[in-house]
Design a protein around this motif. Structure first.
Motif, PDB file in Angstrom:
ATOM      1  N   ARG A  60       4.266   7.156   6.661  1.00 26.78           N
ATOM      2  CA  ARG A  60       3.195   7.357   5.685  1.00 26.78           C
ATOM      3  C   ARG A  60       2.057   6.420   6.062  1.00 26.78           C
ATOM      4  NH1 ARG A  60       3.861  10.812   2.101  1.00 26.78           N
ATOM      5  NH2 ARG A  60       2.433  10.000   0.551  1.00 26.78           N
ATOM      6  N   SER A  61       0.844   6.789   5.683  1.00 27.53           N
ATOM      7  CA  SER A  61      -0.301   5.970   6.061  1.00 27.53           C
ATOM      8  C   SER A  61      -1.313   5.884   4.934  1.00 27.53           C
ATOM      9  CB  SER A  61      -0.980   6.537   7.309  1.00 27.53           C
ATOM     10  OG  SER A  61      -1.571   7.786   7.018  1.00 27.53           O
ATOM     11  N   CYS A  62      -2.020   4.786   4.946  1.00 27.99           N
ATOM     12  CA  CYS A  62      -3.115   4.537   4.012  1.00 27.99           C
ATOM     13  C   CYS A  62      -4.317   4.145   4.873  1.00 27.99           C
ATOM     14  CB  CYS A  62      -2.731   3.419   3.058  1.00 27.99           C
ATOM     15  SG  CYS A  62      -3.995   3.029   1.857  1.00 27.99           S
ATOM     16  N   TYR A 108      -5.516   2.632   9.902  1.00 23.74           N
ATOM     17  CA  TYR A 108      -4.411   3.147   9.107  1.00 23.74           C
ATOM     18  C   TYR A 108      -3.350   2.064   8.968  1.00 23.74           C
ATOM     19  CZ  TYR A 108      -6.331   7.839   9.503  1.00 23.74           C
ATOM     20  OH  TYR A 108      -7.157   8.928   9.396  1.00 23.74           O
ATOM     21  N   PHE A 129       0.853  -1.183   0.000  1.00 21.50           N
ATOM     22  CA  PHE A 129       0.000   0.000   0.000  1.00 21.50           C
ATOM     23  C   PHE A 129       0.889   1.233   0.000  1.00 21.50           C
ATOM     24  CE2 PHE A 129      -3.632  -2.420   1.966  1.00 21.50           C
ATOM     25  CZ  PHE A 129      -4.496  -2.185   0.918  1.00 21.50           C
ATOM     26  N   ILE A 159      -7.751   2.363   5.531  1.00 22.60           N
ATOM     27  CA  ILE A 159      -8.590   1.294   5.001  1.00 22.60           C
ATOM     28  C   ILE A 159      -9.553   0.836   6.090  1.00 22.60           C
ATOM     29  CG2 ILE A 159      -8.651  -1.023   4.010  1.00 22.60           C
ATOM     30  CD1 ILE A 159      -5.713  -0.512   3.184  1.00 22.60           C
ATOM     31  N   GLY A 211       1.454   4.943   0.980  1.00 24.96           N
ATOM     32  CA  GLY A 211       0.894   5.884   1.948  1.00 24.96           C
ATOM     33  C   GLY A 211       0.440   7.162   1.272  1.00 24.96           C
ATOM     34  N   GLN A 212      -0.766   7.612   1.611  1.00 23.56           N
ATOM     35  CA  GLN A 212      -1.308   8.827   1.013  1.00 23.56           C
ATOM     36  C   GLN A 212      -1.041  10.035   1.892  1.00 23.56           C
ATOM     37  OE1 GLN A 212      -5.025   7.052   1.181  1.00 23.56           O
ATOM     38  NE2 GLN A 212      -5.004   6.232  -0.896  1.00 23.56           N
ATOM     39  N   HIS A 213      -0.895   9.807   3.201  1.00 20.59           N
ATOM     40  CA  HIS A 213      -0.702  10.901   4.145  1.00 20.59           C
ATOM     41  C   HIS A 213       0.568  10.655   4.945  1.00 20.59           C
ATOM     42  CE1 HIS A 213      -4.848  12.051   3.335  1.00 20.59           C
ATOM     43  NE2 HIS A 213      -5.176  10.799   3.515  1.00 20.59           N
TER      44      HIS A 213
END
Length: 173
Positions: free
Chosen positions: A159-161, A167, A57, A163, A59-61
């Motif tokens: 970084r985190s995603c 996170y 995944f 779902i 990370g978006q943030h």
């Protein structure tokens, strides 16, 4: 499940007849080899796909960890339904096999709808840990639950995603 399907006479035979491992070894005979191997292969492929997907995944943030603590018991609570489902399954009985499939479908639906799809007991075996963390995300202080394969420490930037309410953390690249 495959172990429960081993023929009774296979338990008395040796796994290997000599020290020549590859020449004289054989797997135990199964009562219903087609179903047993199908379940075994489907489970293995699903696990590999799940772990691969979880590790990749993006990370978006980005966040800075302020506090973190592990939550070891949360994942264990999800083990019991999985264990109960494997007790006394006879793959030779169509009704029991269909009942098992229906039970797994219900477990999936309940896990998915409750937002706990990532709470899989095999995550512990694969080295993942559930954390409750306080983090600064883009100037906003948040308290959240997160999965990470690496230990999470204060002052760390990750970084985190996001779902299903959890996170998934990774190191910045």
């Amino acid at each position: 499940m495959a172990v429960q399907d081993v023929k009774a006479n296979s338990w008395t035979q040796p796994f290997c007849k000599s020290l020549s491992f590859w020449k004289d070894c054989s797997l135990p005979a199964l009562d219903n080899p087609g179903l047993a191997w199908s379940f075994l292969i489907a489970t293995a492929l699903s696990l590999v796909f799940f772990l691969y997907t979880l590790r990749h995944f993006g990370g978006q943030h980005e966040m800075e960890i302020e506090e973190s603590k592990t939550i070891p018991n949360d994942l264990i609570n999800y083990v019991f339904p999985y264990v109960v489902s494997f007790m006394g399954l006879d793959l030779g009985s169509t009704g029991k096999t269909l009942g098992f499939a229906l039970f797994l479908a219900w477990m999936f639906l309940i896990s998915y709808r409750s937002g706990q799809i990532l709470m899989n007991p095999l995550l512990l075996v694969a080295g993942w840990q559930l954390y409750e963390i306080k983090a600064d995300m883009e100037g906003h202080k948040r308290q959240l639950r997160a999965l990470s394969r690496e230990p999470v420490h204060p002052k760390q930037r990750l970084r985190s995603c996001f779902i299903q309410g959890i996170y998934v953390l990774s190191k910045p690249k």
